[in-house]
Design a protein around this motif. Sequence first.
Motif, mmCIF file in Angstrom:
data_model
loop_
_atom_site.group_PDB
_atom_site.id
_atom_site.type_symbol
_atom_site.label_atom_id
_atom_site.label_comp_id
_atom_site.label_asym_id
_atom_site.label_seq_id
_atom_site.Cartn_x
_atom_site.Cartn_y
_atom_site.Cartn_z
ATOM 1 N N LEU A 119 89.794 72.299 29.496
ATOM 2 C CA LEU A 119 91.084 72.979 29.347
ATOM 3 C C LEU A 119 91.415 73.180 27.873
ATOM 4 O O LEU A 119 91.846 74.263 27.461
ATOM 5 N N TRP A 120 91.187 72.138 27.060
ATOM 6 C CA TRP A 120 91.445 72.251 25.618
ATOM 7 C C TRP A 120 90.572 73.339 25.008
ATOM 8 O O TRP A 120 91.036 74.125 24.177
ATOM 9 N N ILE A 121 89.318 73.395 25.413
ATOM 10 C CA ILE A 121 88.398 74.395 24.863
ATOM 11 C C ILE A 121 88.865 75.803 25.230
ATOM 12 O O ILE A 121 88.840 76.719 24.392
ATOM 13 N N VAL A 122 89.331 75.992 26.449
ATOM 14 C CA VAL A 122 89.828 77.308 26.876
ATOM 15 C C VAL A 122 91.030 77.713 26.027
ATOM 16 O O VAL A 122 91.137 78.857 25.568
ATOM 17 N N ALA A 160 93.305 81.044 21.535
ATOM 18 C CA ALA A 160 94.013 81.160 20.265
ATOM 19 C C ALA A 160 93.095 81.686 19.164
ATOM 20 O O ALA A 160 93.531 82.436 18.279
ATOM 21 N N CYS A 161 91.827 81.317 19.214
ATOM 22 C CA CYS A 161 90.862 81.822 18.227
ATOM 23 C C CYS A 161 90.685 83.321 18.374
ATOM 24 O O CYS A 161 90.611 84.045 17.368
ATOM 25 N N ARG A 162 90.587 83.802 19.607
ATOM 26 C CA ARG A 162 90.405 85.236 19.842
ATOM 27 C C ARG A 162 91.590 86.027 19.292
ATOM 28 O O ARG A 162 91.427 87.130 18.786
ATOM 29 N N ILE A 163 92.797 85.448 19.394
ATOM 30 C CA ILE A 163 93.977 86.109 18.823
ATOM 31 C C ILE A 163 93.825 86.225 17.308
ATOM 32 O O ILE A 163 94.257 87.200 16.696
ATOM 33 N N ASN A 164 93.178 85.222 16.694
ATOM 34 C CA ASN A 164 92.976 85.211 15.241
ATOM 35 C C ASN A 164 91.618 85.792 14.818
ATOM 36 O O ASN A 164 91.143 85.530 13.707
ATOM 37 N N ASN A 165 91.001 86.557 15.705
ATOM 38 C CA ASN A 165 89.758 87.296 15.406
ATOM 39 C C ASN A 165 88.590 86.411 14.984
ATOM 40 O O ASN A 165 87.906 86.692 14.002
ATOM 41 N N ILE A 166 88.360 85.361 15.725
ATOM 42 C CA ILE A 166 87.191 84.513 15.496
ATOM 43 C C ILE A 166 86.781 83.927 16.842
ATOM 44 O O ILE A 166 87.623 83.721 17.720
ATOM 45 N N SER A 178 83.018 79.197 18.901
ATOM 46 C CA SER A 178 81.878 78.498 18.313
ATOM 47 C C SER A 178 81.890 78.618 16.787
ATOM 48 O O SER A 178 81.624 77.643 16.075
ATOM 49 N N LYS A 179 82.216 79.808 16.283
ATOM 50 C CA LYS A 179 82.294 79.985 14.830
ATOM 51 C C LYS A 179 83.440 79.161 14.247
ATOM 52 O O LYS A 179 83.319 78.595 13.159
ATOM 53 N N PHE A 180 84.531 79.105 14.975
ATOM 54 C CA PHE A 180 85.684 78.315 14.524
ATOM 55 C C PHE A 180 85.317 76.837 14.401
ATOM 56 O O PHE A 180 85.579 76.203 13.379
ATOM 57 N N MET A 181 84.666 76.304 15.426
ATOM 58 C CA MET A 181 84.295 74.887 15.392
ATOM 59 C C MET A 181 83.259 74.628 14.299
ATOM 60 O O MET A 181 83.306 73.593 13.620
ATOM 61 N N LYS A 229 96.593 78.853 10.105
ATOM 62 C CA LYS A 229 96.163 78.307 8.815
ATOM 63 C C LYS A 229 94.847 77.539 8.947
ATOM 64 O O LYS A 229 93.973 77.624 8.077
ATOM 65 N N VAL A 230 94.713 76.803 10.034
ATOM 66 C CA VAL A 230 93.467 76.067 10.280
ATOM 67 C C VAL A 230 92.320 77.059 10.483
ATOM 68 O O VAL A 230 91.202 76.840 10.004
ATOM 69 N N VAL A 231 92.597 78.164 11.175
ATOM 70 C CA VAL A 231 91.580 79.197 11.378
ATOM 71 C C VAL A 231 91.158 79.790 10.034
ATOM 72 O O VAL A 231 89.967 80.007 9.786
ATOM 73 N N GLU A 232 92.129 80.028 9.161
ATOM 74 C CA GLU A 232 91.798 80.561 7.830
ATOM 75 C C GLU A 232 90.911 79.587 7.057
ATOM 76 O O GLU A 232 89.969 79.992 6.377
ATOM 77 N N THR A 233 91.200 78.280 7.172
ATOM 78 C CA THR A 233 90.364 77.267 6.527
ATOM 79 C C THR A 233 88.929 77.330 7.049
ATOM 80 O O THR A 233 87.974 77.262 6.290
ATOM 81 N N ALA A 234 88.800 77.476 8.356
ATOM 82 C CA ALA A 234 87.469 77.566 8.967
ATOM 83 C C ALA A 234 86.740 78.824 8.522
ATOM 84 O O ALA A 234 85.532 78.788 8.239
ATOM 85 N N LYS A 235 87.462 79.954 8.445
ATOM 86 C CA LYS A 235 86.838 81.204 8.017
ATOM 87 C C LYS A 235 86.344 81.115 6.570
ATOM 88 O O LYS A 235 85.261 81.601 6.247
#
Length: 117
Positions: A59-62, A67-73, A76-79, A107-113
């Motif tokens: 459930l957490w992964i879903v 949320a990642c798809r909303i932020n265009n990533i 797997s790339k995010f993790m 912001k966390v997504v930006e850090t990952a990118k």
Amino acid sequence: MRVKTGVVRRRRHKKILKLARGFYSGRRKHFRKAKEQLERSMYYAFRDRKQKKRDFRSLWIVRINAACRINNISYSKFMHGLKLANVELDRKILADMAMCEPEAFAKVVETAKKAIG
């Protein structure tokens, strides 16, 4: 030598029947049926305690993926980016952030990118 089991048997039966309270019909009233149902119930309880952990993780992964798809990533790339950036947030926390605090998650997504390149 004759062994009388009145007290011992009654205690054993009472212990089983006490655990079987709430079962339907004869499964709570008759010792043999109650014992059989309790064995099955204990098996299910043990198995599903493990299953619950798997269900919540998926459930957490879903939620994180959505949320990642909303932020265009992709998830797997995010993790992978989080690992490269040495961000030690587990999936439970990330899923909660994705649901309750989308700005912080962005912001966390930006850090990952940035970590990916």
